[in-house]
Motif scaffolding. Structure first.
Motif, short mmCIF file in Angstrom:
data_model
loop_
_atom_site.label_atom_id
_atom_site.label_comp_id
_atom_site.label_asym_id
_atom_site.label_seq_id
_atom_site.Cartn_x
_atom_site.Cartn_y
_atom_site.Cartn_z
N CYS A 50 0.74 -1.17 -0.20
CA CYS A 50 0.01 -0.08 0.02
C CYS A 50 0.80 1.20 0.18
N MET A 52 2.94 2.20 2.15
CA MET A 52 3.00 2.73 3.47
C MET A 52 4.41 2.77 4.16
N THR A 71 -0.09 5.89 -1.35
CA THR A 71 -1.23 5.13 -0.49
C THR A 71 -2.42 5.69 -1.16
N GLU A 72 -2.92 6.79 -1.29
CA GLU A 72 -4.15 7.36 -1.82
C GLU A 72 -4.20 6.96 -3.21
N VAL A 75 -4.96 2.98 -3.23
CA VAL A 75 -6.42 2.49 -3.10
C VAL A 75 -7.56 2.99 -4.29
N HIS A 81 -7.41 -2.08 2.24
CA HIS A 81 -6.37 -2.72 3.28
C HIS A 81 -7.23 -2.51 4.58
N PRO A 83 -6.30 -2.76 7.92
CA PRO A 83 -4.74 -2.63 8.56
C PRO A 83 -4.53 -3.18 10.14
N GLY A 87 -7.69 0.53 12.27
CA GLY A 87 -7.86 1.96 11.86
C GLY A 87 -9.06 2.53 11.98
N THR A 88 -9.68 2.19 13.10
CA THR A 88 -11.10 2.91 13.23
C THR A 88 -10.80 4.34 13.19
N PHE A 89 -11.98 5.15 12.73
CA PHE A 89 -11.88 6.38 13.02
C PHE A 89 -12.75 6.60 14.51
N ARG A 148 -15.69 -1.55 5.96
CA ARG A 148 -15.22 -0.35 5.62
C ARG A 148 -14.28 -0.51 4.43
N GLN B 171 -8.10 13.42 12.17
CA GLN B 171 -8.34 12.57 13.35
C GLN B 171 -7.21 11.35 13.22
N ASN B 172 -7.26 10.72 12.08
CA ASN B 172 -6.66 9.29 11.80
C ASN B 172 -5.82 9.51 10.46
N SER B 175 -5.34 6.16 8.52
CA SER B 175 -6.52 5.31 8.01
C SER B 175 -7.24 6.21 6.86
N LYS B 177 -5.73 7.89 4.57
CA LYS B 177 -5.00 7.53 3.33
C LYS B 177 -5.63 6.24 2.87
N LEU B 178 -5.93 5.24 3.57
CA LEU B 178 -6.25 3.94 3.39
C LEU B 178 -7.38 3.97 2.76
N GLY B 180 -8.48 6.45 0.80
CA GLY B 180 -8.12 7.27 -0.48
C GLY B 180 -8.28 8.66 -0.52
N ARG B 182 -6.80 12.35 0.12
CA ARG B 182 -5.54 13.05 0.09
C ARG B 182 -5.40 14.03 1.40
#
Lengths: 236, 290
Positions: A50, A52, A71-72, A75, A81, A83, A87-89, A148, B171-172, B175, B177-178, B180, B182
């Motif tokens: 990815c 990273m 990475t963007e 994706v 991914h 992770p 990777g929860t918000f 997600r 916040q994160n 994540s 970036k994962l 998508g 920017r």
């Protein structure tokens, strides 16, 4: 042709080299698993795919070189991914977390149906829809992380230890859903696991890595019967 | 009694301006965990832009909207050109860059417009609205403009995909970036929004304090106090803190400590909050495991 081809992949964190040139392939529509002990480089392999971590070597996805890309952008090619650490918000709601998964998609009406589809796979998430994701249990957060990732409508799903810290019953449920997703939606899956027995049951193909090198590879059935693997990773 | 009501209402009017600047500070803080010391000077500079536009013959509201747009672009450009290269530097380096920006913007303003005090027009009538004796039209107008802006921001962050993406990126980032997003551009967008909010605050306060290169100095201090009182990572808290600081400053200044010591209210609040409750009223308490 393989969906994912990795050749001579190297990666390092600062001066510490973690991957020493690993090579593997993943056939379109298949489930492939990467097994290994703690610190073998499993998570780093996924992170390298990815973009990273800084890498050397070749990564091809659908024939196209993707190594060195942001990475963007990776994706956006359809690689989702899940992770390490989920990777929860944590301050956003469950639903917002899911909608973020579909951030790059333009087909709004289908996003709505996919949202409902995820709630059908994981009814618990529907109950927790408006709840802050940080208050979800570990298992629920893992379901959230998987769904997600699926909201992206990925071609390839990278899963980093989905069984980590979960009750055995829940692990079985999540593995069952992954099988369904693979069969019904033709999503290829690259699964990194410490739970070798379950991963080998699910996958068609397996790679075993030790300290950043592939030491064994083959069809999952064959790996399962391998004397050394059985003793070190399956424990019987 | 009338005098008290008058002071409270006047406090709400200036409080709205502190709330706006505090909100701009909090937005940058949430995304980068840094306090942008140049926020006030950026607002001052944008107010000068508005003054230039008005003097060039634009009507007040066209000039207002154009300035908000220009401020947004200026914020984005500053983030891309000045902040981005030091993004991963130690905190102190970034703080020095912020202070450098403050000095540069201030000096450019003096250079272009000289340091002499200028009057800045208010778009609101000079007679009090509805014949009330408590608030001037500009005070009421400033509160309304502030509230509309806050409402728009709330709707943007709460209901649009882009707003959601900005919150996620703050916040994160990993994540974000994962999925998508920017993240770099979200930061730039945050800077743009913060600059635009500051510009509105500047244009609302300029008719009261007059336009000059140091006009935002005191206001930035009150905004710091507001952000800290509310909790420096809470946008709602910043708005609450802004109004609270505005009212306190006015009431205490008028009845207790006198106008000369008003600015001290902000300093006492800053120190008081940091000593008694560093997370503010609505901020998150950070616990670090050792």
């Amino acid at each position: 042709m393989a969906l994912l081809e990795v050749a001579g992949l190297r990666a390092a964190y600062g001066p510490t080299r973690v991957l020493h040139g690993i090579s593997f392939e993943l056939a379109e529509g298949s489930i492939t698993t990467v097994l290994g002990a703690n610190g073998a480089g499993k998570t780093t392999t996924l992170r390298a795919l990815c973009g990273m971590v800084r890498t050397e070597g070749e990564i091809r996805f659908g024939g196209r070189r993707i190594d060195g890309r942001a990475t963007e952008d990776i994706v956006r090619l359809g690689i989702a991914h899940v992770p390490d650490g989920r990777g929860t918000f944590v301050n956003l709601t469950t639903e917002e977390n899911l909608r973020l998964g579909a951030y790059t998609r333009k087909d709004r009406p289908e996003v709505e149906t996919d949202l409902e589809r995820m709630f059908a796979y994981f009814p618990r998430l529907k109950e927790r829809r408006a709840q802050q994701a940080g208050t979800l249990s570990g298992g629920e957060q893992q379901m959230l992380a998987v769904s997600r990732a699926l909201m992206l409508k990925p071609t390839l799903l990278l899963l980093d230890e989905p069984s980590f810290g979960l009750a055995p019953l829940l692990v079985r449920e999540i593995f069952e859903i992954m099988r369904t997703i693979n069969q019904r939606e033709r999503v290829s899956i690259l699964l990194v696991e410490q739970n070798a027995a379950m991963a080998l049951d699910l996958a068609e193909h397996a790679y075993l890595i030790e300290t950043g090198r592939v030491v064994l590879s083959g069809p999952a059935d064959a790996i399962k019967r391998d004397e050394a693997v059985r003793r070190s990773y399956l424990g019987y | 009694m009338d005098a008290l009501i008058h002071q409270v209402l006047a406090g709400l009017a200036t409080g709205g301006i502190y709330a706006s600047v505090a909100l701009a500070l909090v937005m940058i803080y949430q995304a980068t965990h840094l306090v942008n010391f140049a926020q006030g000077e950026l607002a001052m500079f944008c107010t000068y832009l508005a003054w230039t536009l008005i003097n060039a013959g634009f009507g007040y509201w066209p000039a207002f909207l154009l300035t908000v747009g220009l401020a947004f672009v200026l914020g984005v450009v500053i983030e891309r050109v000045v902040i981005r290269p030091v993004e991963n530097s130690p905190v102190l380096a970034v703080v020095v860059v912020f202070i450098g920006l403050l000095v540069i913007l201030n000096s450019i303003a003096v250079w272009i417009y000289t340091g002499t005090i200028k009057t800045f027009p208010s778009p609101f009538p000079t007679e009090p609205l509805f014949g009330n004796k408590f608030m001037s039209s500009h005070e009421i107008g400033a509160i309304v403009v502030t509230l509309i802006m806050l409402l728009l921001l709330y709707a943007f962050f709460r209901f649009t995909p882009l707003g959601l993406a900005m919150r996620a990126a703050a916040q994160n980032p990993a994540s974000a970036k994962l999925v998508g997003i920017r993240v770099g551009w979200m930061l730039a967008l945050g800077w743009g929004l913060a600059a635009a909010i500051g510009a509105v605050a500047g244009m609302m306060v300029a008719p009261i304090v007059f336009l000059e290169p140091n006009m935002m100095g005191g206001i930035l201090l009150y905004a710091f106090a507001a952000a800290l009182v509310g909790g420096v990572d809470s946008p709602g808290g910043a708005v609450f803190g802004g109004f609270l600081v505005g009212v306190l400053e006015n009431v205490l200044g008028a009845f207790v400590i006198g106008n000369e010591l008003k600015l001290a209210v902000a300093l006492v609040l800053i120190i008081g909050v940091l000593v008694v409750k560093p997370s503010g009223f609505f901020g998150k308490v950070h616990i670090t495991r050792v």
